[in-house]
Enzyme design. Structure first.
Site, PDB file in Angstrom:
ATOM      1  N   GLU A  40       1.913   1.185   7.111  1.00 17.68           N
ATOM      2  CA  GLU A  40       2.168   1.211   5.677  1.00 17.68           C
ATOM      3  C   GLU A  40       3.097   0.067   5.245  1.00 17.68           C
ATOM      4  O   GLU A  40       2.905  -0.540   4.202  1.00 17.68           O
ATOM      5  CB  GLU A  40       2.778   2.570   5.301  1.00 17.68           C
ATOM      6  N   GLU A  71      -1.079   8.118 -13.211  1.00 18.98           N
ATOM      7  CA  GLU A  71      -2.059   8.772 -12.348  1.00 18.98           C
ATOM      8  C   GLU A  71      -3.175   9.416 -13.165  1.00 18.98           C
ATOM      9  O   GLU A  71      -4.352   9.388 -12.774  1.00 18.98           O
ATOM     10  CB  GLU A  71      -1.372   9.820 -11.463  1.00 18.98           C
ATOM     11  N   THR A  90      -8.217   0.192 -10.770  1.00 18.48           N
ATOM     12  CA  THR A  90      -7.410   0.235  -9.553  1.00 18.48           C
ATOM     13  C   THR A  90      -7.721   1.442  -8.685  1.00 18.48           C
ATOM     14  O   THR A  90      -7.266   1.521  -7.551  1.00 18.48           O
ATOM     15  CB  THR A  90      -5.908   0.206  -9.905  1.00 18.48           C
ATOM     16  N   GLU A 150      -6.704  -0.601  -0.006  1.00 25.67           N
ATOM     17  CA  GLU A 150      -6.468  -1.970  -0.475  1.00 25.67           C
ATOM     18  C   GLU A 150      -7.036  -3.041   0.450  1.00 25.67           C
ATOM     19  O   GLU A 150      -7.549  -4.075  -0.020  1.00 25.67           O
ATOM     20  CB  GLU A 150      -4.968  -2.198  -0.691  1.00 25.67           C
ATOM     21  N   ASP A 192       2.037  -3.450  -8.248  1.00 24.38           N
ATOM     22  CA  ASP A 192       0.731  -3.971  -7.846  1.00 24.38           C
ATOM     23  C   ASP A 192      -0.331  -4.025  -8.934  1.00 24.38           C
ATOM     24  O   ASP A 192      -0.861  -5.089  -9.269  1.00 24.38           O
ATOM     25  CB  ASP A 192       0.216  -3.200  -6.628  1.00 24.38           C
TER      26      ASP A 192
END
Length: 597
Positions: free
Chosen positions: A443, A192, A588, A496, A328
């Site tokens: 989700e 993160e 990302t 996304e 991902d």
């Protein structure tokens, strides 16, 4: 389960090329995109005579660059690839004329997105300034990422791109005072911290050239570099803040999700490109070469399992595979690293091709739908002890990045069938939005894969769907036909799906993606709106009226709402030369890094 690319009209026949060139050469400028918007922004981007440009960086209370590390640097430091960047294939569509009516609709929509961002930013500024995140229902704040003003740093480049000059300068002044020597948590999440903080600082520097941003990026980069201070020189998942300051070496975790170490390459590479210091690229390169070495050794060659051990360098032995959460962005970064390095490292081309080919074999499926829509969804696979692969037709919002990634890889590598597959995957996520009455996809959900047919069609089988849904305890009567579950009915303001629509729009020029994006934007903002911002939605499988909407909201606004989601909505309604994919590659967290020329 091999995917066959569809035929499409999104590409020009070769015989039409001469006519198009003549049109481009002789058409009057008024028939093309009105670039006054871009000129205005370029003028702002090239302005460097404001107070923020001469800000003095306030050094953090601890200098991470001065720590004597036990295992770093190694005896040999890998330099950045040398040589002239390759002339990679064009990514973006050659956009043609835009009528005045089309331009007006696009500008109106873009301005609506900008207005939503402006209101939410002001709420953050009023109620959560210099905190990590806004709690928009209670008009409060929360620190979740070490207390370094995550929303502020994550939103820097969005402020710049949307033209909020005064707000950007105020935010840069706040960045100058961030103390990366102190943390609100004893352990710092390396993933993160890298994608949100380091990525945010580097992108904002790439856009604005404000020196203070690169100064702070170096401070933070040195902290992250220390996260590789282990016997294997592989990264930890969480940096023990106190131990890192001692430099004696960090305890590396037994097992971590593959996305965590696999998503450090772009940011560390860009930091080396900007500073000329190869040490950041060196540790990222060593890490990714381990992934490359074991890519063909996994139980699904070409794909890595969800769980990997950086401690034991076991990146191949586990049995669960997905392109969704936990894995991902490992895959997302492979074609992007190829672009960021100017095509000079063939390893990333090789890894990209290997993973896409394996995903088409094992993960992508066409769902059975009442109207037979020709779309693709990405599922999961578990491999048993006998080596048998069992497919699970479950997907999630996090997986929706894959359409844009596969299409981008197709452009960069000159593989048209990848672009076609990427388009079907993007269409799949758009369908999931449209299928629910709220206009928002949940989700996590399940669908029914098509049974193979001789003619390649996918006829609806009511009995098969009934049997499938009865086997799912999570099924509810109000779910749309074709869905057997909405296992997690929430919507967390994720980017996304709009990310893939944006990429496919820029690649194909197909305005259908703009229409899909507008429907999504309206649905999401309507369902998530609060007095002080936008909040995560608890259940998108049902529609809540205005007076009861707050009961369906969680009191939290993720930093990626401003950093990614609204940025992608803004860009899809902007002139296509704004953050052109031929000039920029986005990490990302949607932070744009300049591609080498």
């Amino acid at each position: 389960m091999r995917v066959v690319a569809r035929q499409t009209k999104r590409y020009l026949a070769p015989g039409a090329l001469f006519f198009v060139i003549l049109t481009l050469l002789y058409a009057p400028a008024s028939l093309f995109w009105d670039n006054r918007e871009s000129v205005e922004l370029e003028r702002f981007m090239n302005t460097n005579t404001n107070p923020a440009s001469v800000l003095t960086t306030v050094p953090s209370s601890f200098d991470w660059g001065q720590v004597a590390l036990t295992y770093l640097p190694p005896d040999h430091v890998n330099p950045l690839p040398r040589g002239r960047p390759k002339s990679l294939p064009r990514v973006q569509h050659s956009f043609g004329r835009e009528s005045s009516a089309e331009a007006e609709i696009r500008r109106t929509r873009r301005n609506e997105v900008r207005s939503v961002f402006a209101n939410d930013w002001q709420s953050y500024r009023q109620y959560a300034w210099k905190k990590d995140a806004l709690t928009p229902v209670s008009a409060g704040s929360r620190d979740q990422f070490s207390g370094w003003a995550a929303t502020l740093v994550d939103s820097l480049d969005t402020l710049w791109i949307m033209g909020f000059k005064d707000e950007f300068e105020e935010a840069v002044a706040a960045v100058a005072e961030i103390d990366f020597g102190s943390s609100t948590t004893p352990r710092v999440n390396i993933f993160e911290t890298t994608i949100r903080y380091l990525g945010g600082l580097l992108a904002a520097y790439d856009l604005s050239q404000r020196k203070v941003l690169l100064d702070k990026a170096v401070e933070l980069g040195n902290l992250i570099y220390g996260g590789f201070n282990t016997p294997s020189r592989m990264p930890v998942d969480f940096i023990d803040f106190a131990a890192a300051k001692e430099g004696q070496g960090l305890n590396i975790e037994e097992w971590v999700v593959s996305a965590s170490p696999g998503t450090l390459s772009m940011e560390l590479t860009r930091l080396s490109q900007l500073t000329g210091d190869p040490k950041y690229y060196d540790v990222a390169s060593r890490l990714m070469r381990e992934f490359h070495a074991q890519q063909s050794q996994t139980l699904l060659p070409g794909l890595w399992p969800i769980w990997v051990s950086m401690k034991n360098l076991d990146l191949h032995g586990r049995r669960e595979f997905t392109l969704g959460g936990s894995a991902d962005s490992l895959y997302e970064y492979l074609p992007k690293m190829y672009a960021l390095l100017g095509g000079l490292d063939p390893m990333y081309e090789n890894m990209t091709t290997n993973f896409i080919e394996a995903a088409m074999d094992y993960l992508f499926f066409r769902p059975m739908l009442p109207n037979g829509e020709d779309i693709l969804i990405s599922g999961n696979v578990n491999v048993n002890t006998d080596g048998q692969a069992f497919f699970d037709p479950e997907s999630e919002h996090l997986t929706c990045f894959i359409g844009g990634t596969v299409a981008l890889a197709g452009r960069l590598l000159g593989k048209r069938d990848y672009v076609e597959v990427g388009a079907k995957l993007a269409d799949g996520c758009a369908y999931a939005y449209q299928a629910f009455e709220s206009g928002i996809m949940p989700e996590r959900y399940n669908m029914v894969p098509c049974e193979p047919t001789q003619d390649g069609t996918c006829p609806w089988d009511e009995e098969m769907w009934l049997r499938a849904k009865e086997q799912r305890r999570e099924w509810k009567p109000h779910l749309p036909k074709g869905f057997t579950t909405a296992k997690d009915p929430r919507h967390l303001l994720r980017p996304e799906a709009i990310e893939s629509l944006f990429v496919l729009y820029r690649i194909t020029g197909d305005a259908t993606y703009q229409e899909l994006a507008w429907d999504m934007f309206q649905a999401v903002t309507r369902a998530s709106r609060t007095k002080h911002g936008h909040a995560s939605v608890r259940d998108v499988t049902q529609v809540f009226e205005e007076e009861t909407r707050d009961s369906n909201l969680e009191d939290f606004m993720e930093t990626f709402w401003l950093a990614e989601t609204l940025k992608y909505y803004y860009l899809i309604f902007s002139p296509p030369d704004l953050i052109s994919l031929d000039e920029w590659v986005l990490n990302t967290e949607a932070h744009p890094f300049r591609r080498p020329k």
